[in-house]
Structures are given as C-alpha cells and as structure tokens.
Design a protein around this motif. Structure first.
Motif, PDB file in Angstrom:
ATOM      1  N   THR A   1      34.992  34.840  25.273  1.00  0.00           N
ATOM      2  CA  THR A   1      35.307  35.547  26.513  1.00  0.00           C
ATOM      3  C   THR A   1      35.026  34.544  27.637  1.00  0.00           C
ATOM      4  O   THR A   1      34.522  33.459  27.379  1.00  0.00           O
ATOM      5  CB  THR A   1      34.464  36.828  26.738  1.00  0.00           C
ATOM      6  OG1 THR A   1      33.193  36.474  27.281  1.00  0.00           O
ATOM      7  CG2 THR A   1      34.297  37.634  25.456  1.00  0.00           C
TER       8      THR A   1
ATOM      9  N   THR B   1      32.773  34.738  29.770  1.00  0.00           N
ATOM     10  CA  THR B   1      31.325  34.606  30.014  1.00  0.00           C
ATOM     11  C   THR B   1      30.674  33.789  28.897  1.00  0.00           C
ATOM     12  O   THR B   1      30.239  32.660  29.118  1.00  0.00           O
ATOM     13  CB  THR B   1      30.661  35.987  30.111  1.00  0.00           C
ATOM     14  OG1 THR B   1      30.895  36.723  28.908  1.00  0.00           O
ATOM     15  CG2 THR B   1      31.178  36.758  31.319  1.00  0.00           C
TER      16      THR B   1
ATOM     17  N   GLY C   1      31.486  36.375  22.045  1.00  0.00           N
ATOM     18  CA  GLY C   1      31.003  37.659  21.555  1.00  0.00           C
ATOM     19  C   GLY C   1      31.141  37.743  20.043  1.00  0.00           C
ATOM     20  O   GLY C   1      31.941  37.031  19.433  1.00  0.00           O
TER      21      GLY C   1
ATOM     22  N   PRO D   1      21.984  48.989  22.589  1.00  0.00           N
ATOM     23  CA  PRO D   1      23.398  49.350  22.749  1.00  0.00           C
ATOM     24  C   PRO D   1      24.311  48.137  22.866  1.00  0.00           C
ATOM     25  O   PRO D   1      23.895  47.049  23.239  1.00  0.00           O
ATOM     26  CB  PRO D   1      23.395  50.153  24.052  1.00  0.00           C
ATOM     27  CG  PRO D   1      22.171  49.732  24.783  1.00  0.00           C
ATOM     28  CD  PRO D   1      21.157  49.374  23.737  1.00  0.00           C
TER      29      PRO D   1
ATOM     30  N   THR E   1      25.222  57.124  27.494  1.00  0.00           N
ATOM     31  CA  THR E   1      26.072  56.210  28.267  1.00  0.00           C
ATOM     32  C   THR E   1      26.696  55.154  27.359  1.00  0.00           C
ATOM     33  O   THR E   1      26.259  54.952  26.225  1.00  0.00           O
ATOM     34  CB  THR E   1      25.234  55.475  29.332  1.00  0.00           C
ATOM     35  OG1 THR E   1      24.168  54.780  28.675  1.00  0.00           O
ATOM     36  CG2 THR E   1      24.664  56.441  30.360  1.00  0.00           C
TER      37      THR E   1
ATOM     38  N   PRO F   1      28.283  42.162  21.179  1.00  0.00           N
ATOM     39  CA  PRO F   1      27.193  41.513  21.904  1.00  0.00           C
ATOM     40  C   PRO F   1      27.474  40.021  21.931  1.00  0.00           C
ATOM     41  O   PRO F   1      28.430  39.559  21.305  1.00  0.00           O
ATOM     42  CB  PRO F   1      25.978  41.817  21.039  1.00  0.00           C
ATOM     43  CG  PRO F   1      26.528  41.855  19.648  1.00  0.00           C
ATOM     44  CD  PRO F   1      27.958  42.361  19.759  1.00  0.00           C
TER      45      PRO F   1
ATOM     46  N   GLU G   1      26.243  35.556  30.859  1.00  0.00           N
ATOM     47  CA  GLU G   1      26.706  36.885  30.509  1.00  0.00           C
ATOM     48  C   GLU G   1      27.128  37.688  31.744  1.00  0.00           C
ATOM     49  O   GLU G   1      26.669  37.440  32.859  1.00  0.00           O
ATOM     50  CB  GLU G   1      25.595  37.658  29.764  1.00  0.00           C
ATOM     51  CG  GLU G   1      25.064  36.956  28.522  1.00  0.00           C
ATOM     52  CD  GLU G   1      24.024  35.890  28.818  1.00  0.00           C
ATOM     53  OE1 GLU G   1      23.735  35.633  30.007  1.00  0.00           O
ATOM     54  OE2 GLU G   1      23.497  35.304  27.860  1.00  0.00           O
ATOM     55  N   SER G   2      27.963  38.705  31.489  1.00  0.00           N
ATOM     56  CA  SER G   2      28.529  39.528  32.570  1.00  0.00           C
ATOM     57  C   SER G   2      27.464  40.243  33.401  1.00  0.00           C
ATOM     58  O   SER G   2      26.360  40.518  32.932  1.00  0.00           O
ATOM     59  CB  SER G   2      29.475  40.576  31.972  1.00  0.00           C
ATOM     60  OG  SER G   2      28.765  41.455  31.110  1.00  0.00           O
TER      61      SER G   2
ATOM     62  N   VAL H   1      18.112  47.703  28.128  1.00  0.00           N
ATOM     63  CA  VAL H   1      18.964  46.533  28.208  1.00  0.00           C
ATOM     64  C   VAL H   1      18.159  45.433  27.537  1.00  0.00           C
ATOM     65  O   VAL H   1      17.114  45.052  28.030  1.00  0.00           O
ATOM     66  CB  VAL H   1      19.253  46.152  29.669  1.00  0.00           C
ATOM     67  CG1 VAL H   1      20.204  44.973  29.742  1.00  0.00           C
ATOM     68  CG2 VAL H   1      19.839  47.332  30.408  1.00  0.00           C
ATOM     69  N   SER H   2      18.636  44.958  26.395  1.00  0.00           N
ATOM     70  CA  SER H   2      17.802  43.999  25.663  1.00  0.00           C
ATOM     71  C   SER H   2      17.574  42.755  26.506  1.00  0.00           C
ATOM     72  O   SER H   2      16.581  42.079  26.377  1.00  0.00           O
ATOM     73  CB  SER H   2      18.424  43.639  24.320  1.00  0.00           C
ATOM     74  OG  SER H   2      19.649  42.969  24.504  1.00  0.00           O
TER      75      SER H   2
HETATM   76  O1  TXA Z   1      29.235  38.785  29.062  1.00  0.00           O
HETATM   77  C1  TXA Z   1      28.848  39.645  28.284  1.00  0.00           C
HETATM   78  O2  TXA Z   1      28.479  40.755  28.660  1.00  0.00           O
HETATM   79  C2  TXA Z   1      28.863  39.299  26.784  1.00  0.00           C
HETATM   80  C3  TXA Z   1      30.301  39.132  26.341  1.00  0.00           C
HETATM   81  C4  TXA Z   1      30.422  38.925  24.843  1.00  0.00           C
HETATM   82  O3  TXA Z   1      31.048  40.250  26.757  1.00  0.00           O
HETATM   83  N1  TXA Z   1      28.190  40.323  26.029  1.00  0.00           N
HETATM   84  C5  TXA Z   1      26.845  40.478  26.065  1.00  0.00           C
HETATM   85  O4  TXA Z   1      26.396  41.455  25.186  1.00  0.00           O
HETATM   86  O5  TXA Z   1      26.113  39.825  26.780  1.00  0.00           O
HETATM   87  P1  TXA Z   1      24.850  41.616  24.830  1.00  0.00           P
HETATM   88  O6  TXA Z   1      24.794  42.720  23.825  1.00  0.00           O
HETATM   89  O7  TXA Z   1      24.287  40.324  24.437  1.00  0.00           O
HETATM   90  O8  TXA Z   1      24.252  42.105  26.155  1.00  0.00           O
HETATM   91  C6  TXA Z   1      24.712  43.335  26.666  1.00  0.00           C
HETATM   92  C7  TXA Z   1      23.595  44.053  27.320  1.00  0.00           C
HETATM   93  C8  TXA Z   1      22.476  44.351  26.358  1.00  0.00           C
HETATM   94  O9  TXA Z   1      21.283  43.934  26.971  1.00  0.00           O
HETATM   95  C9  TXA Z   1      22.546  45.851  26.175  1.00  0.00           C
HETATM   96  O10 TXA Z   1      21.282  46.411  25.967  1.00  0.00           O
HETATM   97  C10 TXA Z   1      23.185  46.303  27.474  1.00  0.00           C
HETATM   98  O11 TXA Z   1      24.120  45.310  27.753  1.00  0.00           O
HETATM   99  N2  TXA Z   1      23.867  47.581  27.329  1.00  0.00           N
HETATM  100  C11 TXA Z   1      24.927  47.863  26.577  1.00  0.00           C
HETATM  101  N3  TXA Z   1      25.237  49.167  26.641  1.00  0.00           N
HETATM  102  C12 TXA Z   1      24.344  49.727  27.476  1.00  0.00           C
HETATM  103  C13 TXA Z   1      24.098  51.057  27.940  1.00  0.00           C
HETATM  104  N4  TXA Z   1      24.857  52.075  27.553  1.00  0.00           N
HETATM  105  N5  TXA Z   1      23.069  51.257  28.797  1.00  0.00           N
HETATM  106  C14 TXA Z   1      22.290  50.217  29.199  1.00  0.00           C
HETATM  107  N6  TXA Z   1      22.455  48.957  28.766  1.00  0.00           N
HETATM  108  C15 TXA Z   1      23.450  48.714  27.929  1.00  0.00           C
END
Ligand code: TXA
Ligand code: MG
Length: 313
Positions: free
Chosen positions: A21, A23, A26, A51, A105, A130, A168-169, A210-211
């Motif tokens: 992507t 950013t 994924g 999530p 959510t 992720p 990341e976004s 949010v991890s």
């Molecule tokens: O740029 C990005 O966002 C990248 C690319 C691949 O799109 N994705 C990314 O995903 O960074 P990840 O899983 O590494 O980080 C996403 C964050 C996590 O910390 C997760 O907990 C949070 O988004 N998240 C996802 N769904 C959520 C929700 N429903 N409520 C609160 N936090 C959420």
C-alpha cells in the motif's frame, strides 16, 4: 495468470497474501473468511483480540462494513481516499469479531497504491490487513522486508516497490461523540481539521485497543534512543567505544570507525519515507545502540515523533 490474479485466487481460497500500500505493506486475508483471518494472527504472532483494518476498493462498499455512517465520513472519503487515512466507524451486522476485536466498531481504508487498488478491485470484497510484520516490530516498506519478516508464513508477496509514504495510516475514530485521532499518520491533522471544520483531540493514553498504542511498538531489535540535538555529540562520545549508529538531520562533527552516521532528510515527508528502511538496515549491523536526533515538535512531524517515541527505550 497475472500476479494480481494469482493473489486473488489465493485470497479466495482462504490464503494470506502480502501486498503493497502507499503506507506500508499489508498482510491480507478475505475479511469474510474467519479461517483466513486466523492465519493473519498466526503469521504475525499477534494477539487475537487486536482489531484489523478492512481495505476496500471504493466508497460504495462502506455500507457493507459500517452502519450509521456520519456525513463527515463521506466528506473525508471524498477528500482523502484513496489514501493514507483509516476511519473507525460503527460496524455493520455480520462483520467478524476477528476483524473488530469484539468491539462494536470497524476500521476501514481505501489505499491508493496501484497494486493494492488492482487487487481490491479484482477481489470485489474487503481485504483485512495489518502491517506485514511480526507483532511489535517495524512495518515493512519493501517486498523484500516482508519476506524477511514472515518467510513461509505468507502464501504470496505482491511486489510493489518501496512504499511512498513509509509510515502507517492516520487512524481517525468517528464512532463516538467527537472525532478522535487514535494514531497520527503523514496526513497532516490540519488538513483533516479543515474538512471536519473543527479542532481534533488526540487519543488519551489508555483509549481503545489500538495495538499501535502499546508502549514497545514499532521497535527495532537494537536499542534505540532519542537524543536532544544539543546533547547528541556528548552522548555519542560517551558510548562510542562500541559500534553505534546516529541518525541526524544536520552535519555531524564526529568521524570515528565505531560511529555509523546516517544523514536523514530534513523534511518530514522524505524522513518518513526513509525511516523504517533505515532502521531495518541498521538492525542487521549488530550495533550496540541507535541514537536518533530528536525531530521538530510540530504537526508535520507528529507521526514520525510518535513512532520514534514508541521505538525508543
Ligand atoms: O497504513 C496502515 O494502516 C497499514 C496498511 C497495511 O493499511 N495497516 C496497519 O495495520 O497499520 P495494523 O493492524 O498494523 O495497525 C492498525 C491499527 C491497529 O493498531 C489496530 O488496533 C487499529 O488499527 N484498529 C483497527 N481496527 C480498530 C477499531 N475498530 N478500533 C480501534 N482501533 C482499531
Ligand atoms: Mg502494525
């Protein structure tokens, strides 16, 4: 079959595919397939209650995943999608608990990388993804970094070059009373505020799952320390009996065989683009410590500062 065709085939069969992507890369799976979603958690060694963001091809798909979508979500989508913004909305019925982490959510994003777009269009539905790193580590910004991180745990890696943004976004929570930034990204908060027509709050430290808000996140293996510009030279002198690296944004007066100097870009956009790749490369050099000169304290640098603080100890 094309590379994207092959990837869709694997996703539809319940496999996991890493894809670029704008950013970071994924690690994707069919967001409607619980068995496929579980493979993401296994590959990343990520706690099962964290999530996932669901990636979509277009804004028409929003209502498949979210309910009670506020008008401002469409205004933000119009302004910033496809692009590095994730919206947290109330989830539609039927969205897997593996995606939402059992919350009410869901996180949604339309990425703009052409390979991601082609993949999402061909897939037709949502791809949960992720960042394609092991839990707690630096997100990969090249296909090679994905392979090094995940090896055989991923069925297919789509090549898409180096990620344009590099961090990341931005995550914006629209599910509550007022919009809240849960994770800063390279989309300037001021641009978002201009669309919202109101000022934004940062998330409090103990807010949702949010991890990325865990302390030791986005960290290289090598100890990383943020150092004030004024203290940098004396700090380096005090520890340069061992091999170290210094990330600076200015010329650096020390030349020493133990001191590996990385001249980082002086503007935030290029700095963000380079940061994870630089840290990943340094992590391979068996250094004692990585010193990073503190970055400016303003909204342009907010995401960089956030990631550096999380990586430092
Ligand atoms: O740029 C990005 O966002 C990248 C690319 C691949 O799109 N994705 C990314 O995903 O960074 P990840 O899983 O590494 O980080 C996403 C964050 C996590 O910390 C997760 O907990 C949070 O988004 N998240 C996802 N769904 C959520 C929700 N429903 N409520 C609160 N936090 C959420
Ligand atoms: Mg991540």
């Amino acid at each position: 079959m094309s590379m994207v065709g092959q990837a869709v085939h694997i996703l539809q069969a319940g496999g996991v595919v890493a894809f670029p992507t704008e950013t970071v890369y994924g690690l994707g799976a069919d967001a409607r397939n619980p068995d496929a979603l579980r493979k993401i958690f296994a590959a990343k060694q990520r706690p099962i209650d964290h999530p996932l963001i669901v990636h979509l091809a277009n804004v028409d798909q929003l209502s498949d995943w979210a309910r009670e979508i506020p008008p401002v979500a469409f205004a933000l989508a119009e302004a910033f999608w496809p692009g590095p913004l994730t919206l947290i909305l109330k989830k539609a019925p039927g969205v897997s608990d593996l995606v939402t982490g059992h919350q009410d959510t869901v996180g949604l994003r339309i990425p703009r990388h052409p390979v991601a777009q082609a993949l999402l269009r061909a897939m037709g539905g949502g791809i949960a993804a992720p960042s394609a790193n092991r839990f707690g580590r630096i997100s990969p910004t090249t296909a090679q970094a994905v392979r090094e991180e995940l090896g055989d745990a991923v069925d297919w890696v789509l090549e898409g070059g180096e990620c344009e943004v590099g961090l990341e976004s931005t995550i914006l929570d629209l599910s509550g009373e007022a919009p809240v930034i849960l994770r800063p990204g390279m989309l300037d908060v001021k641009q978002i505020e201009a669309v919202l027509g109101q000022a934004l709050r940062q998330a409090s430290q103990d807010s949702p799952r949010v991890s990325g808000s865990l302390e030791s996140h986005y960290a290289p293996q090598t100890k990383l320390t943020l150092v004030n510009s004024d203290d940098l030279v004396s700090y380096v002198k005090s520890i340069m009996d061992k091999p170290i690296a210094v990330l600076t944004r200015s010329s650096f007066p020390i030349q020493h065989p133990n001191v590996y100097i990385v001249s980082m870009p002086v503007d935030a956009t290029h700095y963000a683009h380079d940061l994870y790749r630089v840290l990943r490369d340094l992590d391979k050099k068996n250094l004692q410590q990585i010193l990073v000169e503190e970055v400016p304290n303003n909204s342009e640098w907010a995401a960089i500062q956030d990631r550096l603080k999380r990586a430092s100890r």
